[in-house]
Design an enzyme around this catalytic site. Sequence first.
Site, PDB file in Angstrom:
ATOM      1  N   LYS A 114     -10.069  14.229   8.495  1.00 47.76           N
ATOM      2  CA  LYS A 114     -10.645  14.387   7.154  1.00 47.76           C
ATOM      3  C   LYS A 114     -10.884  13.023   6.530  1.00 47.76           C
ATOM      4  O   LYS A 114      -9.970  12.208   6.426  1.00 47.76           O
ATOM      5  CB  LYS A 114      -9.738  15.198   6.233  1.00 47.76           C
ATOM      6  CG  LYS A 114     -10.441  15.592   4.922  1.00 47.76           C
ATOM      7  CD  LYS A 114      -9.489  16.028   3.834  1.00 47.76           C
ATOM      8  CE  LYS A 114      -8.978  14.868   3.006  1.00 47.76           C
ATOM      9  NZ  LYS A 114     -10.035  14.209   2.186  1.00 47.76           N
ATOM     10  N   GLY A 147      -8.895  16.449  -1.098  1.00 47.44           N
ATOM     11  CA  GLY A 147      -7.514  16.608  -0.673  1.00 47.44           C
ATOM     12  C   GLY A 147      -6.921  17.981  -0.938  1.00 47.44           C
ATOM     13  O   GLY A 147      -6.341  18.595  -0.033  1.00 47.44           O
ATOM     14  N   SER A 168      -1.779   7.208  -0.732  1.00 45.14           N
ATOM     15  CA  SER A 168      -0.748   6.959  -1.743  1.00 45.14           C
ATOM     16  C   SER A 168       0.574   7.608  -1.363  1.00 45.14           C
ATOM     17  O   SER A 168       0.623   8.597  -0.619  1.00 45.14           O
ATOM     18  CB  SER A 168      -1.202   7.496  -3.107  1.00 45.14           C
ATOM     19  OG  SER A 168      -1.174   8.913  -3.111  1.00 45.14           O
ATOM     20  N   GLU A 190       1.319   6.104   6.406  1.00 49.07           N
ATOM     21  CA  GLU A 190       1.170   4.702   5.995  1.00 49.07           C
ATOM     22  C   GLU A 190       0.770   4.738   4.537  1.00 49.07           C
ATOM     23  O   GLU A 190      -0.349   5.136   4.193  1.00 49.07           O
ATOM     24  CB  GLU A 190       0.114   4.002   6.862  1.00 49.07           C
ATOM     25  CG  GLU A 190       0.147   2.488   6.758  1.00 49.07           C
ATOM     26  CD  GLU A 190      -0.822   1.964   5.718  1.00 49.07           C
ATOM     27  OE1 GLU A 190      -0.340   1.653   4.595  1.00 49.07           O
ATOM     28  OE2 GLU A 190      -2.014   1.871   6.003  1.00 49.07           O
ATOM     29  N   CYS A 224      -3.511  -1.689   0.602  1.00 45.21           N
ATOM     30  CA  CYS A 224      -2.130  -1.211   0.475  1.00 45.21           C
ATOM     31  C   CYS A 224      -1.115  -2.337   0.635  1.00 45.21           C
ATOM     32  O   CYS A 224      -0.030  -2.288   0.063  1.00 45.21           O
ATOM     33  CB  CYS A 224      -1.863  -0.109   1.484  1.00 45.21           C
ATOM     34  SG  CYS A 224      -2.212  -0.583   3.192  1.00 45.21           S
ATOM     35  N   GLU A 321       1.831   0.003  -8.015  1.00 47.01           N
ATOM     36  CA  GLU A 321       0.692  -0.404  -7.195  1.00 47.01           C
ATOM     37  C   GLU A 321      -0.589  -0.279  -8.010  1.00 47.01           C
ATOM     38  O   GLU A 321      -0.990   0.816  -8.408  1.00 47.01           O
ATOM     39  CB  GLU A 321       0.608   0.470  -5.937  1.00 47.01           C
ATOM     40  CG  GLU A 321      -0.451   0.013  -4.961  1.00 47.01           C
ATOM     41  CD  GLU A 321      -0.480   0.831  -3.683  1.00 47.01           C
ATOM     42  OE1 GLU A 321      -0.730   0.255  -2.617  1.00 47.01           O
ATOM     43  OE2 GLU A 321      -0.234   2.054  -3.758  1.00 47.01           O
TER      44      GLU A 321
END
Length: 423
Positions: A114, A147, A168, A190, A224, A321
């Site tokens: 996806k 999502g 995230s 990750e 990231c 972040e």
Amino acid sequence: MTAYERCRVLLRFADLMERHNDEIAALESWDGGKPLEQSAGGEVPMAARCMRYYAGWADKIHGMVVPADGPHHVQVLREPIGVAGQIIPWNFPLLMFAWKVGPALACGNAVVLKTAEQTPLSALYVASLLHEAGLPDGVLNVVPGFGPTAGAALCSHMGVDKLAFTGSTGTGKIILELAARSNLKPVTLELGGKSPFIVMDDADVDQAVELAHRALFFNQGQCCCAGSRTFVHESVYDEFVEKSKARAQRRVVGDPFKKGVEQGPQIDGQQFKKILGYVKSGVDSGATLVTGGERVGSRGFYIQPTVFADVEDEMKIAQEEIFGPIQSILKFREVGEVVRRANATQYGLAAGVFTRSLDTANAVARALRVGTVWVNCYDVFDAAIPFGGYKMSGVGREKGAYSLGNYLQTKAVVAPLRDPAWL
């Protein structure tokens, strides 16, 4: 398809990626806003290299025969895990395609991938090249979508045997929950980061400024592992701040398809507003806005390269972040202090250490609780180097030989031996 045939398909695919470098790069920049020079000169070649790396592994994955205490023949097999569900992010869609699809196919699995809803184009295009390279129909399936719908369906599907996700930390938690509620499929994650970039008192300040600048502002800050907490020793702090200000003001922001542009727009309006909200938070919390902090022009999602000084650990811009072009510069006095502060975060993805002392570099690298430590460099992504995080930055590793285990099952086959000549 034999392992050698998989190897040849992946090698042909890498050749096709290089042949179509300009088209792939244009799609990547058109979709995500990153400079074309970055896409064409860096990301497409890196993706092709990653595919060649895993092509080399395809026919070298094997089990073993192990001795047993008694007359038994014991084989340990390494089998494909089955159907791998993969979800890639919008910041590096092409590279994440390569990092995930490469090892999955090398190990003999089928893939349902996806894409992020913001950036589906490059994955769809290169998937067509993979089929041109000889991949059978149905082995790789690319599904663009949102999502909560497409992503949730993939994570919950009882026919999916493994999940891999980059994105995230919040979404990673949801994916783990969906995997557990369905068929308890294994998950590789990750996730986010708040990576420290540590400049010691013996550093060459000019070199450290440039490296820290790239560590943070690369890809519009949408990385990231961005070096988003710049810790600078108090003896060189003021000089570092002034030179970081000058470097940020020289950064070229504009049309990503124009030569010489270093920074394009942010991915979308939501991210644009979020970043400007962090600028306001930094000012309100007492950090010194050294430069930037505003949008560039009146159209598009362009943001000035922004530098904050006098940042404290408890400030929001030092804790969360941001995923944007905001550099936060913090001051420290001693090595033990900066290691403690660098580790005082929920994340543990990466870190940078800039020093002339090998002893200092080795000591700090071992003390930092992160998955990657770059010493006097940053953002070095070789296909053979494993990547992943500690703590809430993820589960498992991607790239290198370490990623192969994500896509394999281990099976023991035990049979009796009748009158063996030896044991």
